[in-house]
Design a protein around this motif. Structure first.
Motif: not given
Ligand SMILES: [Zn+2]
Length: 285
Positions: A8-33
């Motif tokens: 995922v980071l190799a692809e971001a490096q090749r194309v030139g963007y950044t990957v968002g890493a988001f902290n989940a704090h409970n299980l409920e919020m994972v599917p909408p993220m």
């Protein structure tokens, strides 16, 4: 696809963007993220602290991320954030996490090198990616406070990376964990020097306090993973306070929780879009 951090980071490096890493704090919020990332075509790193991982259950988190990644058109990485214990790392890998961070940044240099190497050796065997850290990031996370971060020194980062070939390197450039009220002054010149000194994709922690107008400059200086945690807690909690405070006690919980999940999805959609290179527009306070 359920995948590891490295491609995922190799692809971001090749194309030139950044990957968002988001902290989940409970299980409920994972599917909408995950759905929010899918909607804009971005890959997503769902990350949990060891504390959240134990609270929700590592296998439960793996099951949800894996099933959505397999059913939906989106690349999902499940990453253990800031593990200092090798037991947590082993358990997460055994449960099916596809990526782990070993944070040896508070240890002496030689010990950080040695322990990071052990983790990488163990993780590689299982096809799991590893993020490591050099320099320490200040602020409070999971109740653990580091009063003053130690900015990453480019020479030290180069010496570290020579001995520790990780998939991602967390650096300290002035951000703080837990900050969300003020804007953080980040040291772009230092970041540029680190970027020139090491080939490893760089990671910014404590990203909530960073001005969105600075994202492009971070991407241009080798930042491939950007962590957002506090803003998600704030968005979820504010929406939940509103709904829980306004509804009758016997109201379906959906009515209280869906707006909180929607608030989190909105943050992910906005940030992940900016990390892909969208232009920031003024945001209402
Ligand atoms: Zn962090």
């Amino acid at each position: 696809m359920y995948t590891t951090l490295a491609p995922v980071l190799a692809e971001a490096q090749r194309v030139g963007y950044t990957v968002g890493a988001f902290n989940a704090h409970n299980l409920e919020m994972v599917p909408p993220m995950i759905a929010a990332a899918r909607d804009i075509g971005a890959p997503i790193v769902i990350q949990t602290s060891p504390g959240t991982a134990r609270y929700v259950g590592m296998k439960n988190l793996v099951a949800v991320c894996r099933s959505m990644a397999e059913d939906e058109i989106v690349d999902v990485v499940l990453h253990l954030d800031h593990a200092t214990s090798l037991t947590d790392i082993r358990d997460a890998i055994d449960a099916g996490y596809s990526s782990v961070m070993f944070d040896g940044s508070s240890r002496p240099f030689a010990e950080n090198v040695a322990a990071s190497r052990r983790v990488i050796e163990f993780a590689r065997e299982k096809g799991v990616s590893v993020e490591v850290e050099i320099g320490t990031i200040g602020g409070t996370e999971e109740g653990i406070s580091v009063a003053h971060g130690q900015l990453t020194q480019p020479e030290e980062a180069a010496a570290f990376v020579e001995q520790v070939q990780a998939d991602a390197l967390a650096v300290s450039i002035g951000t703080h964990h837990g900050s969300y009220k003020g804007k953080t002054a980040i040291d772009l010149d230092l970041l540029q020097r680190i970027h020139e000194a090491v080939p490893t994709p760089l990671v910014v922690h404590g990203g909530t306090g960073v001005d969105e107008a600075d994202y492009t400059a971070l991407t241009a200086r080798g930042v491939r993973k950007f962590n957002v945690g506090t803003e998600l807690i704030v968005a979820w909690t504010r929406a939940a306070k509103r709904t829980f405070g306004a509804t009758e006690d016997h109201t379906s919980l959906r009515n209280n929780i869906v707006p909180a999940n929607d608030a989190v999805a909105e943050v992910v959609r906005r940030k992940a879009g900016l990390f892909l290179g969208s232009t920031p527009v003024a945001q209402a306070a």
